[in-house]
Design an enzyme around this catalytic site. Structure first.
Site, PDB file in Angstrom:
ATOM      1  N   ASP A   1      -2.773  -0.355   7.382  1.00 43.02           N
ATOM      2  CA  ASP A   1      -3.749  -0.551   6.034  1.00 43.02           C
ATOM      3  C   ASP A   1      -3.371  -2.184   5.423  1.00 43.02           C
ATOM      4  OD1 ASP A   1      -5.338   1.473   6.454  1.00 43.02           O
ATOM      5  OD2 ASP A   1      -4.808   2.485   4.602  1.00 43.02           O
TER       6      ASP A   1
ATOM      7  N   HIS B   1      -5.542   6.905   7.243  1.00 40.26           N
ATOM      8  CA  HIS B   1      -5.092   5.703   6.482  1.00 40.26           C
ATOM      9  C   HIS B   1      -3.330   5.490   6.545  1.00 40.26           C
ATOM     10  CE1 HIS B   1      -8.608   5.495   3.892  1.00 40.26           C
ATOM     11  NE2 HIS B   1      -8.936   6.502   4.600  1.00 40.26           N
TER      12      HIS B   1
ATOM     13  N   ASP C   1       0.916  -1.161   0.038  1.00 39.45           N
ATOM     14  CA  ASP C   1       0.060   0.031  -0.175  1.00 39.45           C
ATOM     15  C   ASP C   1       0.894   1.435   0.075  1.00 39.45           C
ATOM     16  OD1 ASP C   1      -2.392   1.521   0.290  1.00 39.45           O
ATOM     17  OD2 ASP C   1      -2.154   1.714   2.302  1.00 39.45           O
TER      18      ASP C   1
ATOM     19  N   GLU D   1      -5.468  18.860   2.893  1.00 41.75           N
ATOM     20  CA  GLU D   1      -6.453  17.940   2.659  1.00 41.75           C
ATOM     21  C   GLU D   1      -5.804  16.339   2.641  1.00 41.75           C
ATOM     22  OE1 GLU D   1      -5.384  20.216  -1.300  1.00 41.75           O
ATOM     23  OE2 GLU D   1      -5.550  20.680   0.865  1.00 41.75           O
TER      24      GLU D   1
ATOM     25  N   GLU E   1       0.898   5.605   0.784  1.00 46.01           N
ATOM     26  CA  GLU E   1       0.217   6.789   1.044  1.00 46.01           C
ATOM     27  C   GLU E   1       0.787   8.013   0.248  1.00 46.01           C
ATOM     28  OE1 GLU E   1      -2.516   7.082   2.561  1.00 46.01           O
ATOM     29  OE2 GLU E   1      -2.467   5.127   3.521  1.00 46.01           O
TER      30      GLU E   1
END
Length: 223
Positions: A156, A151, A8, A53, A10
């Protein structure tokens, strides 16, 4: 014994072609679709600011990545961990696109699309028309989400590994002696150390066991 890698990322945003970068990579090893405990994890300096954000999603700020290695510094270790195994991810095209972009920037070859295993596609095929986000799948399979406040890539991965086990029926396969032996052997190969431990059985215990076996029909101990 089959090996795959679940991973995964980010990122600073959603589009690498407009300047978004990877800020975290996590991967865990699976043998016969079950986690072995081996993992790769890196928090990265994206060489740009992390938008507010995006921080709201993954909780990673500019301060968290200050002084961290750049992608080029960890690429070799990441690729070594990936090996030539299938690569499992949720909404895999997103993660592949970002990793490919980072690899291209440093003159390395892109990941082969034939290696892609997308758990989102698997989930949609099994649960058509239903929510199939990682959170939704965790709730559906009763996977504990209490630690997931943002997250985090490594968390994750661990959650997705539990989901993947359910999607592939791996929990049932995991009950087999063959799988347990494969996992133990893989871990032993890496550690290079294993101390056999002999368990002494006294005469009374042997007699009790023999009496129990005598009551069974075609006991495996006598085969």
């Amino acid at each position: 014994m089959s090996r795959s890698v679940l991973f995964d990322t980010e990122t600073t945003g959603f589009e690498p072609l407009t300047g978004d970068r990877v800020i975290e990579i996590a991967a865990i090893e699976l043998i016969n679709d079950l986690p072995t405990g081996e993992q790769f994890h890196a928090l990265l300096d994206p060489e740009r600011d992390i938008p507010t954000e995006s921080t709201r999603v993954h909780g990673i700020t500019n301060a968290h990545v200050e002084g961290k290695p750049k992608f080029a510094d960890v690429a070799e270790a990441m690729l070594k961990f990936f090996g030539d195994s299938p690569l499992v991810a949720h909404n895999a095209p997103f993660d592949f696109a970002f990793i490919d972009f980072e690899l291209t920037r440093i003159g390395r070859a892109k990941l082969e699309r034939a290696r892609m295993v997308d758990t989102l596609v698997m989930a949609k095929a099994r649960f058509p028309g239903m929510p199939n986000s990682l959170d939704a799948l965790c709730r559906r399979f009763n996977v504990d989400l209490s630690a997931r406040t943002t997250h985090n890539a490594l968390l994750d991965c661990k959650l997705l590994a539990d989901v993947y086990v359910e999607l592939t029926g791996g929990r049932q396969r995991g009950l087999t002696l063959e799988t347990e032996q494969a996992l133990s052997f893989a871990q032993y190969e890496r550690s290079g150390t294993r101390t056999p431990r002999l368990i002494a059985v006294d005469d009374d215990t042997r007699a009790t066991h023999a009496a129990f076996v005598a009551k069974l029909k075609d006991p495996v101990w006598n085969q």
